[in-house]
Every structure is written in structure tokens, then in C-alpha cells.
Design a protein around this motif. Sequence first.
Motif, PDB file in Angstrom:
ATOM      1  N   ASN A   1     -90.384 100.294 -71.452  1.00 55.93           N
ATOM      2  CA  ASN A   1     -91.095  99.005 -71.441  1.00 55.93           C
ATOM      3  C   ASN A   1     -92.419  99.107 -70.679  1.00 55.93           C
ATOM      4  O   ASN A   1     -93.251  98.214 -70.763  1.00 55.93           O
TER       5      ASN A   1
ATOM      6  N   GLY B   1    -105.809  95.947 -76.554  1.00 53.63           N
ATOM      7  CA  GLY B   1    -104.429  95.965 -76.064  1.00 53.63           C
ATOM      8  C   GLY B   1    -103.907  94.574 -75.794  1.00 53.63           C
ATOM      9  O   GLY B   1    -104.564  93.559 -76.089  1.00 53.63           O
ATOM     10  N   GLY B   2    -102.716  94.531 -75.219  1.00 52.25           N
ATOM     11  CA  GLY B   2    -102.052  93.255 -74.968  1.00 52.25           C
ATOM     12  C   GLY B   2    -102.855  92.350 -74.036  1.00 52.25           C
ATOM     13  O   GLY B   2    -102.958  91.143 -74.266  1.00 52.25           O
ATOM     14  N   THR B   3    -103.419  92.922 -72.991  1.00 52.48           N
ATOM     15  CA  THR B   3    -104.157  92.118 -72.011  1.00 52.48           C
ATOM     16  C   THR B   3    -105.351  91.432 -72.664  1.00 52.48           C
ATOM     17  O   THR B   3    -105.556  90.220 -72.502  1.00 52.48           O
TER      18      THR B   3
ATOM     19  N   ASN C   1    -104.284  88.567 -75.013  1.00 48.47           N
ATOM     20  CA  ASN C   1    -103.964  87.324 -74.306  1.00 48.47           C
ATOM     21  C   ASN C   1    -105.245  86.582 -73.918  1.00 48.47           C
ATOM     22  O   ASN C   1    -105.374  85.376 -74.119  1.00 48.47           O
TER      23      ASN C   1
ATOM     24  N   HIS D   1     -95.591  88.014 -68.138  1.00 48.84           N
ATOM     25  CA  HIS D   1     -96.253  89.226 -67.630  1.00 48.84           C
ATOM     26  C   HIS D   1     -97.517  88.801 -66.858  1.00 48.84           C
ATOM     27  O   HIS D   1     -98.102  87.748 -67.150  1.00 48.84           O
TER      28      HIS D   1
ATOM     29  N   ALA E   1    -100.344  89.741 -67.276  1.00 43.52           N
ATOM     30  CA  ALA E   1    -101.470  89.613 -68.215  1.00 43.52           C
ATOM     31  C   ALA E   1    -101.543  88.222 -68.843  1.00 43.52           C
ATOM     32  O   ALA E   1    -102.476  87.932 -69.585  1.00 43.52           O
TER      33      ALA E   1
ATOM     34  N   MET F   1     -93.808  83.804 -73.808  1.00 42.48           N
ATOM     35  CA  MET F   1     -93.563  85.157 -74.299  1.00 42.48           C
ATOM     36  C   MET F   1     -92.408  85.201 -75.292  1.00 42.48           C
ATOM     37  O   MET F   1     -91.520  84.343 -75.273  1.00 42.48           O
TER      38      MET F   1
ATOM     39  N   ASN G   1     -90.455  91.434 -70.397  1.00 43.83           N
ATOM     40  CA  ASN G   1     -90.581  92.868 -70.178  1.00 43.83           C
ATOM     41  C   ASN G   1     -89.622  93.404 -69.131  1.00 43.83           C
ATOM     42  O   ASN G   1     -89.265  94.565 -69.149  1.00 43.83           O
TER      43      ASN G   1
ATOM     44  N   ASP H   1     -97.003  86.000 -76.130  1.00 46.89           N
ATOM     45  CA  ASP H   1     -97.177  87.400 -75.751  1.00 46.89           C
ATOM     46  C   ASP H   1     -95.943  88.123 -76.282  1.00 46.89           C
ATOM     47  O   ASP H   1     -94.856  88.004 -75.709  1.00 46.89           O
TER      48      ASP H   1
ATOM     49  N   VAL I   1     -95.759  91.446 -76.816  1.00 42.56           N
ATOM     50  CA  VAL I   1     -95.944  92.886 -76.609  1.00 42.56           C
ATOM     51  C   VAL I   1     -94.602  93.614 -76.598  1.00 42.56           C
ATOM     52  O   VAL I   1     -94.482  94.717 -77.134  1.00 42.56           O
ATOM     53  N   GLN I   2     -93.567  92.982 -76.007  1.00 40.00           N
ATOM     54  CA  GLN I   2     -92.264  93.665 -75.945  1.00 40.00           C
ATOM     55  C   GLN I   2     -91.388  93.405 -77.168  1.00 40.00           C
ATOM     56  O   GLN I   2     -90.343  94.034 -77.322  1.00 40.00           O
TER      57      GLN I   2
ATOM     58  N   SER J   1     -99.340  95.260 -78.482  1.00 38.90           N
ATOM     59  CA  SER J   1     -99.988  96.454 -77.936  1.00 38.90           C
ATOM     60  C   SER J   1     -99.388  97.700 -78.564  1.00 38.90           C
ATOM     61  O   SER J   1     -98.173  97.770 -78.780  1.00 38.90           O
TER      62      SER J   1
ATOM     63  N   HIS K   1     -99.255 100.858 -77.302  1.00 42.92           N
ATOM     64  CA  HIS K   1     -98.597 101.889 -76.471  1.00 42.92           C
ATOM     65  C   HIS K   1     -97.158 101.537 -76.098  1.00 42.92           C
ATOM     66  O   HIS K   1     -96.444 102.371 -75.545  1.00 42.92           O
ATOM     67  N   LYS K   2     -96.716 100.334 -76.431  1.00 44.08           N
ATOM     68  CA  LYS K   2     -95.303  99.993 -76.193  1.00 44.08           C
ATOM     69  C   LYS K   2     -94.426 100.349 -77.405  1.00 44.08           C
ATOM     70  O   LYS K   2     -93.223 100.181 -77.368  1.00 44.08           O
TER      71      LYS K   2
END
Length: 380
Positions: free
Chosen positions: A10, A71-73, A76, A100, A102, A147, A151, A176, A178-179, A199, A201-202
Motif C-alpha cells: 500500500n 499521481g494521486g496527490t 486530488n 490520506h 494528500a 476515499m 490505505n 480518492d 488510489v487504493q 496513481s 505506483h500502487k
Amino acid sequence: MPEVIYFDNNATTRPDPSVVEAMLPYLGEQYGNPSSVSALGSQAARAVGLAREQVAALIHCEPAEIVFTSGGTESNHAAFFSARHLNPARRHCVTTAVEHSAVLKPLEALETRGYEVTRLGVDAQGRLDLEALERAIRPDTALLSIMAANNETGVLFPVEKIGEIARAKGVLFHTDAVQAVGKIPLHLENANLHYLSASAHKIHGPKGVGFLYVNRRSGFAPMLLGGGQENGRRAGTENVPGIVGLGKAAELAAHALEDEAREVRRLRDAFESGVLAQIGGVQLNGDPIDRLPNTSNLAFEGVEAQAALILLERANLSASAGSACLTGSLAPSHVLRAMGFSDDRARSSLRFSFSRLNTAQEVEKAVEIVAKTIRKLRES
Ligand SMILES: *Cc1c(COP(=O)(O)O)cnc(C)c1O
């Protein structure tokens, strides 16, 4: 390098080898600018277009609804910027206490500029009270930001039901996710969502690239202005290798989504039952059922999570305590605190997060390492 058992997926994931392979040409000879009419440029534009289709297929939306970001940040921030500028007179946002950083930090920054933010609490299993959510929405509410999956605990929030509430109340809804993206099925064609962040990279893609889903019926005010990239929604020459990698990662995730979720859940559950069988004084943090298949957050009575992490790392097992951004500080997790747990329980909790690249042998070995480590710390 020693063999590391990586149960911190995560925080980030290992790029899939075929993601790296797909990216390589775009780090070298395929260096065209997608906005230029040259042959190289149109090849790059085609690669970005394919990635857009791959991402749209993963979350069941239209390719034109995908805006690539860093990316995720950034996603958002872009959603918050847009909501503010579409409804400048509305200066209230509703979010949760377990987002998160972010999400939490940019909303805190808005508070210093005259916005009001309502942060909804959760129950002891990390769940949201939807009636409290409804009550929190006001005539001046610009945005809900809630979310899709937590995460730290993996607890899932009911995005479709929240979307119905948002529609009934006439407010914008951002999630969000991302997860959640790539781990659980998402069908945006019939969800009442305006913005969704994700994102690469997750999900076994590269770092520094992600996307914002923007519902085609929603307005959008761009945060980055300049060249007209991303259909005027995000200026700046595209991160072509990153976007290609994200597209490939999305394709792989979509392809394996259900089998993979089942397999990863099996690994996670074997890990949890192994740990619970070997040592006492262990509690699960979060809803045991309604959570991501890959996440296990466990409280080990009488153990300092920071000390445990150091010993686990020495035994080549990577896990985490709370969110990576907080590691090194002694602040207890804001997520576990919001669930009503004491500082002690929060400080004795570890997160183990799995992926399709983990194996049953790793789980078996990790159970032994964790049991040994916890016993040692309790004896000292
Ligand atoms: C990792 C993460 C982010 C940040 O994504 P980046 O791509 O690293 O900016 C945001 N939200 C959640 C829930 C995350 O897990």
C-alpha cells in the motif's frame, strides 16, 4: 541483495516487468512530443491514446474522461481546484477523519483561506455513518471528498451510495481511489461520481504518474494552464513513458482483477490466521469483511510498532506502521485514533499489505518471522 519479503504494497508496488518493458522505448528512441505533427510525435500520441483506453477499460468509463496527472496527490489537488472554481460562492467541504494526507493537507490549506471543512468520524471498525454524511451537507457545500478504500486498514467506503446522496443534494463528489483502483471492480459508467483520483505506483506501475477521472457531464476548471494538453484540462508536455507504463499496469490489473483479488485475499487470510494461531494478544483493526483483499492491519498488545518494524526489516520483512509519510515520527495513526483506539493500541499496530507478486512461501516464512519478533519484544 538479500531476498526481501515485501508486504508493504500500500506504500508502493514493484513495477511489473512487462510495465518496464512497455516503457523502455519511450525512454529512448520513441521520444516524440505527442503535440507535434512529426512521425515520432504521432507515435507518442498514439501510445498515450492507447494508455487512455487501457485505463478507461479498468474503471469502465470513457477514455475522454481520463486526465493524466503526476499521481494521486496532484489528482486530488486538481479535483479540489476545480470544485472551488466551479462554485466560488460555496465555501464548505465534507470529508472524513481517515483520509490520506494528500486529501487532509490540501483541505487544511483551504481552511486557512476561509473555507470550512467538516470531517466525519468513523466507528470502531472504520465505517462511515451515511446519515451523518447527509446531515453534514449544507446549501454552501461545494464538495464531498471521501476515499474509496483506506490505505491503512483497507476499509471500503460505499462510493455508489455516497454518489446517490451527492446527487440528491446537488453537490460535487470526489473520491480518492488510489487504493481501490486495480484491487476491486469499479464501474464508473453508472456511479454518480464527478472526480476520482488514482496513481500508477500502487498498481505495479511507475512512480510520478496517475490520473483524474472527470465525469463527462461535470464541469472542470483546470489547475495547470499552458499548452492545451489533455484536452485543455492539464497543461504540460505529457509524461509519455510514465503514461505508457500506467496504461500497461491498468491493462494487467483489469485482466487479472478477480482472480488476483481471490489469490491475494488467500495470501492475506493465510497470513492473518497464521499469526493469530501462533501468538496471543493480536487484534484486527478495521472491518474484517468490507475491506481490500490485500490489507491486514494488526494490533500487537504490549509491542511498540516502531521497534517491531526495525526487527522485521532486519529479518528482511518489509511492513509498515500507519502511513509511510509518518514513519519516523512518533505520532499515532490518525486513522486508528479516529476509530476510537487508544494511543497505545495505535502505536502497537502494524500494516501488512500484499500483492499478486507475493507467494504462499513468503507468507509462511513471514508468519514465523512476525511471531518470533513479537515474542522477543514482549520478553524484553
Ligand atoms: C499513495 C496514496 C496517495 C498519493 O499518491 P501519489 O501518487 O503517491 O501522489 C493518495 N491517496 C492514497 C489513499 C494513497 O494511498
